[in-house]
Write an enzyme that holds these catalytic residues in place. Structure first.
Site, short mmCIF file in Angstrom:
data_model
loop_
_atom_site.label_atom_id
_atom_site.label_comp_id
_atom_site.label_asym_id
_atom_site.label_seq_id
_atom_site.Cartn_x
_atom_site.Cartn_y
_atom_site.Cartn_z
N THR A 125 0.28 24.25 -1.44
CA THR A 125 -0.69 25.47 -1.58
C THR A 125 -1.75 24.80 -1.90
OG1 THR A 125 0.20 25.81 -3.94
CG2 THR A 125 1.11 27.28 -2.00
N ALA A 161 2.01 17.95 -6.43
CA ALA A 161 1.79 18.89 -7.41
C ALA A 161 1.57 18.22 -8.82
CB ALA A 161 3.34 19.83 -7.38
N SER A 204 -4.65 8.79 -9.98
CA SER A 204 -5.97 9.21 -10.06
C SER A 204 -6.67 8.34 -10.58
CB SER A 204 -5.91 10.47 -10.79
OG SER A 204 -7.27 10.77 -11.11
N GLU A 228 -9.09 9.26 -12.64
CA GLU A 228 -9.22 9.51 -13.93
C GLU A 228 -8.55 8.56 -14.85
OE1 GLU A 228 -11.82 12.19 -14.70
OE2 GLU A 228 -10.14 12.11 -16.05
N TYR A 232 -5.06 14.79 -19.09
CA TYR A 232 -4.54 14.88 -17.90
C TYR A 232 -4.37 13.38 -17.26
CZ TYR A 232 -5.40 14.68 -12.69
OH TYR A 232 -5.41 14.34 -11.52
N GLU A 290 -15.71 12.10 -22.05
CA GLU A 290 -16.28 12.18 -20.73
C GLU A 290 -15.79 10.84 -19.94
OE1 GLU A 290 -16.77 13.52 -17.62
OE2 GLU A 290 -18.56 14.69 -18.28
P1 NAP Z 1 -4.73 21.32 -6.47
O1 NAP Z 1 -5.57 21.88 -5.45
O2 NAP Z 1 -5.13 21.56 -8.02
O3 NAP Z 1 -3.20 21.68 -6.16
C1 NAP Z 1 -2.47 21.37 -7.11
C2 NAP Z 1 -0.90 21.86 -6.52
O4 NAP Z 1 0.03 21.58 -7.53
C3 NAP Z 1 -0.69 23.48 -6.18
O5 NAP Z 1 -0.08 23.72 -5.00
C4 NAP Z 1 -0.08 23.93 -7.33
O6 NAP Z 1 0.65 25.09 -7.03
C5 NAP Z 1 1.16 22.84 -7.41
N1 NAP Z 1 1.49 22.74 -8.85
C6 NAP Z 1 1.28 22.92 -10.14
N2 NAP Z 1 2.08 22.58 -10.83
C7 NAP Z 1 3.16 22.76 -10.37
C8 NAP Z 1 4.57 22.82 -10.65
N3 NAP Z 1 5.01 22.92 -11.92
N4 NAP Z 1 5.65 22.67 -9.78
C9 NAP Z 1 5.19 22.77 -8.55
N5 NAP Z 1 4.16 22.90 -7.98
C10 NAP Z 1 3.04 22.97 -8.91
O7 NAP Z 1 -4.88 19.82 -6.53
P2 NAP Z 1 -5.45 18.77 -5.39
O8 NAP Z 1 -6.77 18.53 -5.56
O9 NAP Z 1 -4.71 19.12 -4.00
O10 NAP Z 1 -4.66 17.42 -5.72
C11 NAP Z 1 -3.23 16.77 -5.20
C12 NAP Z 1 -2.83 15.87 -6.18
O11 NAP Z 1 -3.74 14.77 -6.26
C13 NAP Z 1 -2.78 16.38 -7.85
O12 NAP Z 1 -1.66 15.71 -8.50
C14 NAP Z 1 -4.21 15.89 -8.48
O13 NAP Z 1 -4.02 15.78 -9.69
C15 NAP Z 1 -4.17 14.46 -7.52
N6 NAP Z 1 -5.47 13.93 -7.42
C16 NAP Z 1 -6.47 14.71 -7.03
C17 NAP Z 1 -7.69 14.32 -6.56
C18 NAP Z 1 -8.86 15.14 -5.97
O14 NAP Z 1 -9.94 14.47 -6.32
N7 NAP Z 1 -8.64 16.24 -5.34
C19 NAP Z 1 -8.00 12.70 -7.08
C20 NAP Z 1 -7.00 12.07 -7.52
C21 NAP Z 1 -5.72 12.66 -7.60
P3 NAP Z 1 0.24 26.51 -7.20
O15 NAP Z 1 -0.54 26.87 -5.79
O16 NAP Z 1 1.10 27.40 -7.45
O17 NAP Z 1 -0.76 26.49 -8.43
O1 G4F Z 2 -15.03 18.17 -10.51
P1 G4F Z 2 -14.58 17.75 -11.86
O2 G4F Z 2 -13.98 18.66 -12.47
O3 G4F Z 2 -13.56 16.51 -11.62
P2 G4F Z 2 -12.83 15.44 -12.32
O4 G4F Z 2 -12.95 15.71 -13.77
O5 G4F Z 2 -13.58 14.05 -12.04
O6 G4F Z 2 -11.24 15.57 -11.83
C1 G4F Z 2 -11.12 15.55 -10.36
O7 G4F Z 2 -11.07 14.34 -9.89
C2 G4F Z 2 -10.08 13.45 -10.46
C3 G4F Z 2 -10.26 12.18 -9.57
O8 G4F Z 2 -11.19 11.20 -10.41
C4 G4F Z 2 -8.62 14.07 -10.15
F1 G4F Z 2 -7.49 13.43 -10.63
C5 G4F Z 2 -8.49 15.41 -10.94
O9 G4F Z 2 -7.43 16.08 -10.50
C6 G4F Z 2 -9.71 16.22 -10.25
O10 G4F Z 2 -9.79 16.67 -8.93
O11 G4F Z 2 -15.75 16.99 -12.60
C7 G4F Z 2 -16.49 16.19 -12.14
C8 G4F Z 2 -17.57 15.83 -13.09
C9 G4F Z 2 -17.07 15.66 -14.51
O12 G4F Z 2 -17.74 14.50 -15.20
C10 G4F Z 2 -17.77 16.76 -15.37
O13 G4F Z 2 -18.00 16.73 -16.71
O14 G4F Z 2 -18.39 16.89 -13.31
C11 G4F Z 2 -18.92 17.16 -14.49
N1 G4F Z 2 -19.33 18.64 -14.70
C12 G4F Z 2 -20.62 18.87 -14.98
N2 G4F Z 2 -20.57 20.28 -14.87
C13 G4F Z 2 -18.46 19.80 -14.44
C14 G4F Z 2 -19.35 20.71 -14.72
N3 G4F Z 2 -17.27 19.67 -14.08
C15 G4F Z 2 -16.90 20.93 -13.87
N4 G4F Z 2 -15.47 21.12 -13.41
N5 G4F Z 2 -17.53 22.13 -14.11
C16 G4F Z 2 -18.96 22.05 -14.54
O15 G4F Z 2 -19.64 22.99 -14.97
#
Ligand code: NAP
Ligand code: G4F
Length: 329
Positions: free
Chosen positions: A10, A79, A123, A125, A147, A279
């Site tokens: 989702t 997830a 990630s 991160e 995280y 940060e």
């Molecule tokens: P997201 O939009 O926040 O989706 C997270 C998903 O995990 C949702 O479907 C959520 O379900 C599910 N979930 C959370 N807790 C759970 C649990 N206890 N059991 C089962 N399902 C659970 O994240 P995303 O951006 O698609 O990212 C996907 C994955 O890649 C994550 O692991 C994230 O940490 C990682 N990641 C993301 C990025 C990025 O830039 N997007 C980069 C690096 C790594 P609900 O809908 O029920 O909340």
């Molecule tokens: O969009 P962000 O919240 O993403 P962040 O923290 O980089 O994390 C995302 O990417 C990771 C991969 O590197 C994933 F693993 C993680 O699950 C997630 O998808 O923030 C990006 C940057 C940060 O430096 C934050 O301090 O934007 C800066 N920022 C500035 N103002 C803000 C804001 N972030 C958010 N969310 N909201 C603000 O108002």
């Protein structure tokens, strides 16, 4: 038909990965957790083509039951509690989902179907206070949030199960990837949504935290293709997936407001509420290993990514589509 299980279907990535796997001819299973209202917005348009199964990363028996009943050949563990600021407010829960949840799933695979191929959503991160620029697979980790710490655990337990039990387990170290399906609390979608609202006269300011943070932002559909490619190789391995370009939050604002002929400086207000206790200042990835071994390359530039997101937000608001207000970030 090969059968694949996606946890987190989702979410942003799960929804794109399911679409991608359906197009490849997979039988797609999506694990969802029970909630009082359904949150299938991202998968509604193909919901009847996937099988949804109930489970939770907190509940290992639910994972074992799903594997026993369906025997998927591939499992994609997407997830997680994925929002960095929430991880300071709920550090233990974040550890349960994002760290220990990986072990629960790997152990279920080891017990029930050890030939199943496994993808772990690691990630950038994990690089946190970066020890090298650009970051590659061998760059030491220095996470800066609960995280990030949880993701380091998830990464190493994946490596450990590969080495201990010979599982086909891969870890994709993905840098930030965005789309119109991105949660509204993440900074890119927060900005493009505000740009659309301001352009349409629905809002007059955007409150943000640190404008100097730099990220390597790519396009989510490109990144789910990389996940699949990792599981099609002869040997399991870990790969960095990134564009190799870095931009600041301020540059993202400039590009997004500029696209609709607005000056970002007239609308953006810095608000200490959105600053983080620690940060990650600079992320930029080196994806040359993925290019060489997987033939993977990103297809969308930074400028086009911003435009895709602004256009989608303008269109949703103009269609009077309900866009929920956020309270987190
Ligand atoms: P997201 O939009 O926040 O989706 C997270 C998903 O995990 C949702 O479907 C959520 O379900 C599910 N979930 C959370 N807790 C759970 C649990 N206890 N059991 C089962 N399902 C659970 O994240 P995303 O951006 O698609 O990212 C996907 C994955 O890649 C994550 O692991 C994230 O940490 C990682 N990641 C993301 C990025 C990025 O830039 N997007 C980069 C690096 C790594 P609900 O809908 O029920 O909340
Ligand atoms: O969009 P962000 O919240 O993403 P962040 O923290 O980089 O994390 C995302 O990417 C990771 C991969 O590197 C994933 F693993 C993680 O699950 C997630 O998808 O923030 C990006 C940057 C940060 O430096 C934050 O301090 O934007 C800066 N920022 C500035 N103002 C803000 C804001 N972030 C958010 N969310 N909201 C603000 O108002």
């Amino acid at each position: 038909m090969p059968k694949a299980l996606i946890t987190g279907i989702t979410g942003q990535d799960g929804s794109y990965l399911a679409e991608f796997l359906l197009a490849q001819g997979y039988d797609v299973l999506g694990m969802v957790r029970r909630s009082s209202t359904v949150n299938f917005d991202r998968i509604r348009h193909y919901q009847d083509q996937v099988t949804l199964v109930q489970g939770d990363l907190l509940d290992q028996v639910s994972l074992i039951n799903i594997l026993e009943e369906h025997r998927p050949v591939e499992v994609y563990n997407l997830a997680a509690q994925s929002f960095v600021p929430t991880s300071w407010q709920q550090p233990v829960l974040t550890g349960e989902f994002t760290a220990l949840g990986v072990t629960r799933l790997l152990d279920a695979i080891r017990l029930v179907s050890p030939t199943t191929r496994f993808y772990q959503a690691s990630s950038s991160e994990m690089f946190g206070k970066v020890q090298e620029v650009p970051q590659r697979e061998s760059t030491p980790f220095y996470p800066r949030s609960p995280y990030g710490v949880a993701k380091v655990y998830g990464h190493w337990i994946t490596v450990n199960y590969r080495e201990s039990y010979d599982l086909f387990a891969c870890s994709g170290i993905l840098f930030n990837h965005e789309s119109s399906r991105r949660g509204l609390e993440f900074v890119t979608h927060k900005i493009t949504n505000a740009v659309a609202r301001i352009k349409l006269g629905l809002e007059h300011e955007l409150r943000l935290g640190n404008l100097d943070a730099r990220r390597d932002w790519g396009y989510a559909p490109d990144y789910v293709r990389a996940m699949w490619l990792m599981l099609q190789q002869d040997q399991p391995d870990d790969y960095v997936i990134a564009t190799g370009e870095t931009h600041s939050v301020q540059e993202f604002c400039q590009e997004a407001f500029g696209y609709v002929d607005l000056d970002w400086q007239e609308f953006v207000v810095q608000d200490p509420r959105f600053m983080r206790p620690a940060e990650v200042d600079l992320l930029v990835g080196d994806a040359s290993k993925a290019a060489k071994h997987l033939g993977w390359e990103p297809s969308v530039t930074f400028r086009d990514l911003v435009r895709i997101m602004v256009d989608a937000d303008l269109e949703a608001l103009q269609r009077n589509q309900h866009v929920p207000r956020i309270f987190l970030g």
